[in-house]
Structures are given as structure tokens and as C-alpha cells.
Design a protein around this motif. Structure first.
Motif, PDB file in Angstrom:
ATOM      1  N   GLU A 136       7.574  -1.680  -1.818  1.00 24.05           N
ATOM      2  CA  GLU A 136       6.454  -3.056  -2.829  1.00 24.05           C
ATOM      3  C   GLU A 136       6.847  -3.604  -2.181  1.00 24.05           C
ATOM      4  O   GLU A 136       6.480  -4.989  -3.087  1.00 24.05           O
ATOM      5  CB  GLU A 136       6.536  -1.553  -3.642  1.00 24.05           C
ATOM      6  CG  GLU A 136       5.242  -0.946  -3.817  1.00 24.05           C
ATOM      7  CD  GLU A 136       6.156   0.548  -4.080  1.00 24.05           C
ATOM      8  OE1 GLU A 136       5.495   1.486  -3.601  1.00 24.05           O
ATOM      9  OE2 GLU A 136       7.578   0.685  -4.018  1.00 24.05           O
ATOM     10  N   TRP A 137       8.544  -4.354  -2.316  1.00 25.04           N
ATOM     11  CA  TRP A 137       9.121  -5.138  -2.824  1.00 25.04           C
ATOM     12  C   TRP A 137       8.951  -5.667  -1.359  1.00 25.04           C
ATOM     13  O   TRP A 137       8.434  -7.288  -1.630  1.00 25.04           O
ATOM     14  CB  TRP A 137      10.893  -4.618  -2.748  1.00 25.04           C
ATOM     15  CG  TRP A 137      10.754  -4.975  -4.092  1.00 25.04           C
ATOM     16  CD1 TRP A 137      10.042  -4.747  -5.219  1.00 25.04           C
ATOM     17  CD2 TRP A 137      12.275  -4.712  -5.068  1.00 25.04           C
ATOM     18  NE1 TRP A 137      10.813  -4.081  -6.639  1.00 25.04           N
ATOM     19  CE2 TRP A 137      12.060  -3.972  -6.369  1.00 25.04           C
ATOM     20  CE3 TRP A 137      13.376  -4.474  -4.255  1.00 25.04           C
ATOM     21  CZ2 TRP A 137      13.370  -3.350  -6.918  1.00 25.04           C
ATOM     22  CZ3 TRP A 137      14.629  -3.776  -5.287  1.00 25.04           C
ATOM     23  CH2 TRP A 137      14.685  -3.679  -6.587  1.00 25.04           C
ATOM     24  N   VAL A 138       8.509  -5.389  -0.589  1.00 21.37           N
ATOM     25  CA  VAL A 138       8.581  -5.784   1.077  1.00 21.37           C
ATOM     26  C   VAL A 138       7.191  -5.948   1.082  1.00 21.37           C
ATOM     27  O   VAL A 138       7.344  -7.436   1.876  1.00 21.37           O
ATOM     28  CB  VAL A 138       8.940  -4.534   2.188  1.00 21.37           C
ATOM     29  CG1 VAL A 138       8.823  -5.748   2.973  1.00 21.37           C
ATOM     30  CG2 VAL A 138      11.044  -5.220   1.688  1.00 21.37           C
ATOM     31  N   ALA A 139       6.410  -5.532   0.185  1.00 21.61           N
ATOM     32  CA  ALA A 139       4.978  -5.085   1.103  1.00 21.61           C
ATOM     33  C   ALA A 139       4.752  -6.955  -0.076  1.00 21.61           C
ATOM     34  O   ALA A 139       3.834  -7.432  -0.441  1.00 21.61           O
ATOM     35  CB  ALA A 139       3.839  -4.341   0.169  1.00 21.61           C
ATOM     36  N   SER A 140       5.291  -6.853  -1.332  1.00 17.50           N
ATOM     37  CA  SER A 140       5.109  -8.658  -2.244  1.00 17.50           C
ATOM     38  C   SER A 140       5.210  -9.716  -1.082  1.00 17.50           C
ATOM     39  O   SER A 140       4.173 -11.035  -0.802  1.00 17.50           O
ATOM     40  CB  SER A 140       5.773  -8.494  -3.566  1.00 17.50           C
ATOM     41  OG  SER A 140       5.924  -7.457  -4.288  1.00 17.50           O
ATOM     42  N   ALA A 141       6.329  -9.693   0.121  1.00 20.90           N
ATOM     43  CA  ALA A 141       6.858 -10.670   0.877  1.00 20.90           C
ATOM     44  C   ALA A 141       5.431 -11.095   2.107  1.00 20.90           C
ATOM     45  O   ALA A 141       5.015 -11.830   1.616  1.00 20.90           O
ATOM     46  CB  ALA A 141       7.496 -10.691   1.424  1.00 20.90           C
ATOM     47  N   ILE A 142       5.424  -9.689   2.212  1.00 17.67           N
ATOM     48  CA  ILE A 142       3.903  -9.558   3.242  1.00 17.67           C
ATOM     49  C   ILE A 142       2.627 -10.558   2.462  1.00 17.67           C
ATOM     50  O   ILE A 142       1.914 -11.201   3.384  1.00 17.67           O
ATOM     51  CB  ILE A 142       3.518  -7.893   3.771  1.00 17.67           C
ATOM     52  CG1 ILE A 142       5.659  -7.578   4.300  1.00 17.67           C
ATOM     53  CG2 ILE A 142       2.578  -7.944   4.978  1.00 17.67           C
ATOM     54  CD1 ILE A 142       5.423  -6.420   4.699  1.00 17.67           C
ATOM     55  N   CYS A 143       2.345 -10.381   1.703  1.00 18.68           N
ATOM     56  CA  CYS A 143       1.326 -10.089   1.421  1.00 18.68           C
ATOM     57  C   CYS A 143       0.919 -11.614   0.709  1.00 18.68           C
ATOM     58  O   CYS A 143       0.464 -12.303   0.585  1.00 18.68           O
ATOM     59  CB  CYS A 143       0.565  -9.500  -0.112  1.00 18.68           C
ATOM     60  SG  CYS A 143      -0.098  -7.935   0.270  1.00 18.68           S
ATOM     61  N   TYR A 144       2.311 -12.086   0.313  1.00 22.58           N
ATOM     62  CA  TYR A 144       2.830 -13.215  -0.310  1.00 22.58           C
ATOM     63  C   TYR A 144       2.286 -13.930   1.300  1.00 22.58           C
ATOM     64  O   TYR A 144       1.559 -15.168   1.103  1.00 22.58           O
ATOM     65  CB  TYR A 144       3.776 -14.278  -0.682  1.00 22.58           C
ATOM     66  CG  TYR A 144       4.084 -15.653  -0.670  1.00 22.58           C
ATOM     67  CD1 TYR A 144       3.388 -16.660  -1.129  1.00 22.58           C
ATOM     68  CD2 TYR A 144       4.935 -15.448   1.165  1.00 22.58           C
ATOM     69  CE1 TYR A 144       3.646 -17.937  -1.263  1.00 22.58           C
ATOM     70  CE2 TYR A 144       5.732 -17.084   1.146  1.00 22.58           C
ATOM     71  CZ  TYR A 144       4.639 -18.131   0.157  1.00 22.58           C
ATOM     72  OH  TYR A 144       4.979 -19.554  -0.210  1.00 22.58           O
ATOM     73  N   LEU A 145       3.252 -14.067   2.228  1.00 21.56           N
ATOM     74  CA  LEU A 145       2.473 -14.647   3.681  1.00 21.56           C
ATOM     75  C   LEU A 145       1.146 -14.649   4.244  1.00 21.56           C
ATOM     76  O   LEU A 145       0.634 -15.060   4.912  1.00 21.56           O
ATOM     77  CB  LEU A 145       3.646 -14.313   4.947  1.00 21.56           C
ATOM     78  CG  LEU A 145       4.978 -14.668   4.691  1.00 21.56           C
ATOM     79  CD1 LEU A 145       6.098 -13.843   5.432  1.00 21.56           C
ATOM     80  CD2 LEU A 145       5.114 -15.942   4.485  1.00 21.56           C
ATOM     81  N   ALA A 146       1.183 -13.461   3.730  1.00 27.25           N
ATOM     82  CA  ALA A 146      -0.844 -13.524   4.353  1.00 27.25           C
ATOM     83  C   ALA A 146      -2.038 -14.287   3.142  1.00 27.25           C
ATOM     84  O   ALA A 146      -2.741 -13.845   3.012  1.00 27.25           O
ATOM     85  CB  ALA A 146      -0.911 -11.843   4.657  1.00 27.25           C
ATOM     86  N   SER A 147      -1.544 -14.652   1.945  1.00 27.47           N
ATOM     87  CA  SER A 147      -2.430 -15.321   1.746  1.00 27.47           C
ATOM     88  C   SER A 147      -2.924 -16.624   1.560  1.00 27.47           C
ATOM     89  O   SER A 147      -2.062 -16.991   1.961  1.00 27.47           O
ATOM     90  CB  SER A 147      -1.960 -14.811  -0.670  1.00 27.47           C
ATOM     91  OG  SER A 147      -0.611 -16.106  -0.329  1.00 27.47           O
ATOM     92  N   GLU A 148      -2.505 -17.293   0.957  1.00 31.60           N
ATOM     93  CA  GLU A 148      -3.353 -18.948   1.062  1.00 31.60           C
ATOM     94  C   GLU A 148      -2.515 -19.961   0.301  1.00 31.60           C
ATOM     95  O   GLU A 148      -2.157 -20.766   0.521  1.00 31.60           O
ATOM     96  CB  GLU A 148      -4.987 -19.438   0.042  1.00 31.60           C
ATOM     97  CG  GLU A 148      -5.529 -19.141   0.904  1.00 31.60           C
ATOM     98  CD  GLU A 148      -6.506 -19.188   2.564  1.00 31.60           C
ATOM     99  OE1 GLU A 148      -6.338 -20.633   2.600  1.00 31.60           O
ATOM    100  OE2 GLU A 148      -6.535 -19.143   3.177  1.00 31.60           O
ATOM    101  N   GLU A 149      -1.902 -18.718  -0.565  1.00 37.33           N
ATOM    102  CA  GLU A 149      -0.585 -19.364  -0.838  1.00 37.33           C
ATOM    103  C   GLU A 149       0.480 -20.172   0.463  1.00 37.33           C
ATOM    104  O   GLU A 149       1.254 -20.661   0.131  1.00 37.33           O
ATOM    105  CB  GLU A 149       0.849 -18.675  -2.041  1.00 37.33           C
ATOM    106  CG  GLU A 149      -1.164 -18.245  -3.291  1.00 37.33           C
ATOM    107  CD  GLU A 149      -0.031 -17.266  -3.912  1.00 37.33           C
ATOM    108  OE1 GLU A 149       0.697 -16.173  -3.921  1.00 37.33           O
ATOM    109  OE2 GLU A 149      -0.861 -17.241  -5.478  1.00 37.33           O
TER     110      GLU A 149
END
Length: 253
Positions: free
Chosen positions: A213-226
Motif C-alpha cells: 500500500e505504501w508503494v501504491a500511494s506513490a503510484i496514485c500520486y503520480l497518476a493524479s492531477e497533483e
């Protein structure tokens, strides 16, 4: 709900980092195409209307074409591609066979290339400012004995990420990667003996092995508009492993 109304493809979604990423995207509103060789674990409590399970071998030479056709038929668009699928083959350099090498390269590098190409075509043709996130490894920059094919593919993946980012930037598509360190997954668990775990905890400055889940958080950050102004980057998610040059158990005086 950063991904409400978005269509996201996650490879390697059957377990580990891929599954954690797919769940995070679902929980944040995305419609998720969960790609894996074969889906065997249930997805309890997940919205069936937004979860699409696709059995696909990313190493199949026809995988890119099949994914592209599926996205065009089902959604006419794609917003996110997370290339998480990967394999690790452990063998001494002098004993790696051509078959060993070919399989690791096919999954970790060739598959990423052609699935990214497929998703990018749909993004560009639909005018979607999409996000492609590749999953590298700390061992792209730190050696891992007995894993030469794996480290070679991860180093190649990072170079490929930068080139893809340059070419797709005019279309508003970003391409980035995360570089995980020690993470507990089905792939890594067999090699995490008590001795290895002790060594890792001594080496990693934050003294922890990450859950997926910690790695998934980083993936989702880079996948987001942020992360819309970030492309061609590689984000370390390794507890400080790669940057630390200290000697465990010693202090310079």
C-alpha cells in the motif's frame, strides 16, 4: 475521490503492489481495468460496475493490440496506465539461460513498452491528458547479486520512461516511474528469510520493509492531477535504501 470519472488500467493487479494500486484507485472513484495472468483472489466489497477483470499475459506479443482494442470498445478512452506487472528470476550470472533472460525481459520491459504504446495511442487520439506510471526497483541503481536479468530490465525501464515522457509531453501525457525498495509481495516473500530481513532492517534507514500500500500511494500520486507538472521522473519509495552510504553498526569518529 481524485479519480472519479477516470478509467485506469493496472497490470499485475492480481496481487502485491498491483492489487494495492487497483484497490486505491477504486476507492478514489476510478473505473479500473485490473489486468493479470489469471485472477484467482476475490475482490470483496469492490464495486463490480467499476471493476473490470482482464486475463492477459503482458509478455504476449499480441497483448498491446488486445488491450488497445478492449479500451476502444469498452470506454473509448483511458486516463491512467500503471505498469506494475513484473517477475524476478534468481540465478547466478554465470548460470542464467537464454530462456530465463527472455522471459524476464518480455514481462518487465517489452510488455511495458507495448502496453504503454497501446494506452498512449488511445490517450492521444481521444485528446486525454493521460498518466503512465511505471514500476522500477531500487535495484535499477543498487546492485542485486543473482538477479542480472531483473536489474537490467529495471534500468532499461527507467531510461525508457524518460524517452516516453519526452515524446508524449506535447500531447499532455506524463510518464513517470516509482522506484520501490524492499516490499512484501508474493514475488519477494520467498527470498525474505529471517536473515535477509535482519540485513534489510539494518541497511534501510527507516528500518522497515514496506507493505504494498505504501508503494501504491506513490503510484496514485503520480497518476493524479497533483503531479500534472511532473514527467520523466523517478520517485524513490525505499525507506532511504538507495541514498544511504552509511555502514550498519558503525559510526565515523
Amino acid at each position: 475521490m481524485r479519480f472519479s470519472g477516470k478509467v485506469a488500467v493496472v497490470t499485475g493487479a492480481g496481487s502485491g503492489i498491483g492489487r494495492a494500486t487497483a484497490i486505491r484507485l477504486l476507492d478514489e472513484g476510478a473505473t479500473v481495468v485490473a489486468v493479470d495472468l489469471k485472477h484467482v483472489e476475490p475482490w470483496p466489497g469492490r464495486p463490480e460496475g467499476r471493476l473490470h477483470l482482464v486475463d492477459l499475459d503482458v509478455a504476449d506479443p499480441d497483448a498491446g493490440r488486445r488491450l488497445e482494442a478492449y479500451l476502444r470498445e469498452e470506454f473509448q478512452r483511458v486516463d491512467v496506465l500503471a505498469n506494475v506487472a513484473g517477475i524476478l528470476h534468481i540465478a547466478p550470472f554465470l548460470k542464467v539461460t537464454r530462456a530465463d533472460w527472455d522471459r524476464v525481459v518480455a514481462v518487465n520491459l517489452t510488455g511495458v513498452f507495448f502496453l504503454s504504446q497501446a494506452a498512449a495511442r488511445v490517450m492521444v487520439e481521444s485528446g486525454t491528458p493521460g498518466r503512465i506510471v511505471n514500476v522500477s526497483s531500487v535495484h535499477a541503481v543498487v546492485s542485486e547479486p543473482n538477479a542480472a536479468p531483473y536489474t537490467a530490465t529495471k534500468g532499461g525501464l527507467e531510461a525508457m520512461t524518460r524517452t516516453m515522457a519526452s515524446e508524449l509531453a506535447p500531447h499532455g501525457v506524463t510518464v513517470n516511474c516509482v522506484r520501490p525498495g524492499a516490499t512484501r509481495t508474493k514475488m519477494s516473500e520467498p527470498i525474505y528469510t529471517p536473515e535477509i530481513v535482519r540485513s534489510l532492517q539494518a541497511k534501510i534507514p527507516l528500518r522497515e520493509i514496506a507493505p504494498p500500500e505504501w508503494v501504491a500511494s506513490a503510484i496514485c500520486y503520480l497518476a493524479s492531477e497533483e503531479a500534472r507538472y511532473t514527467t520523466g521522473a523517478c520517485l524513490d519509495v525505499d525507506g532511504g535504501y538507495a541514498m544511504d552510504g552509511s555502514l550498519p553498526g558503525t559510526v565515523y569518529s
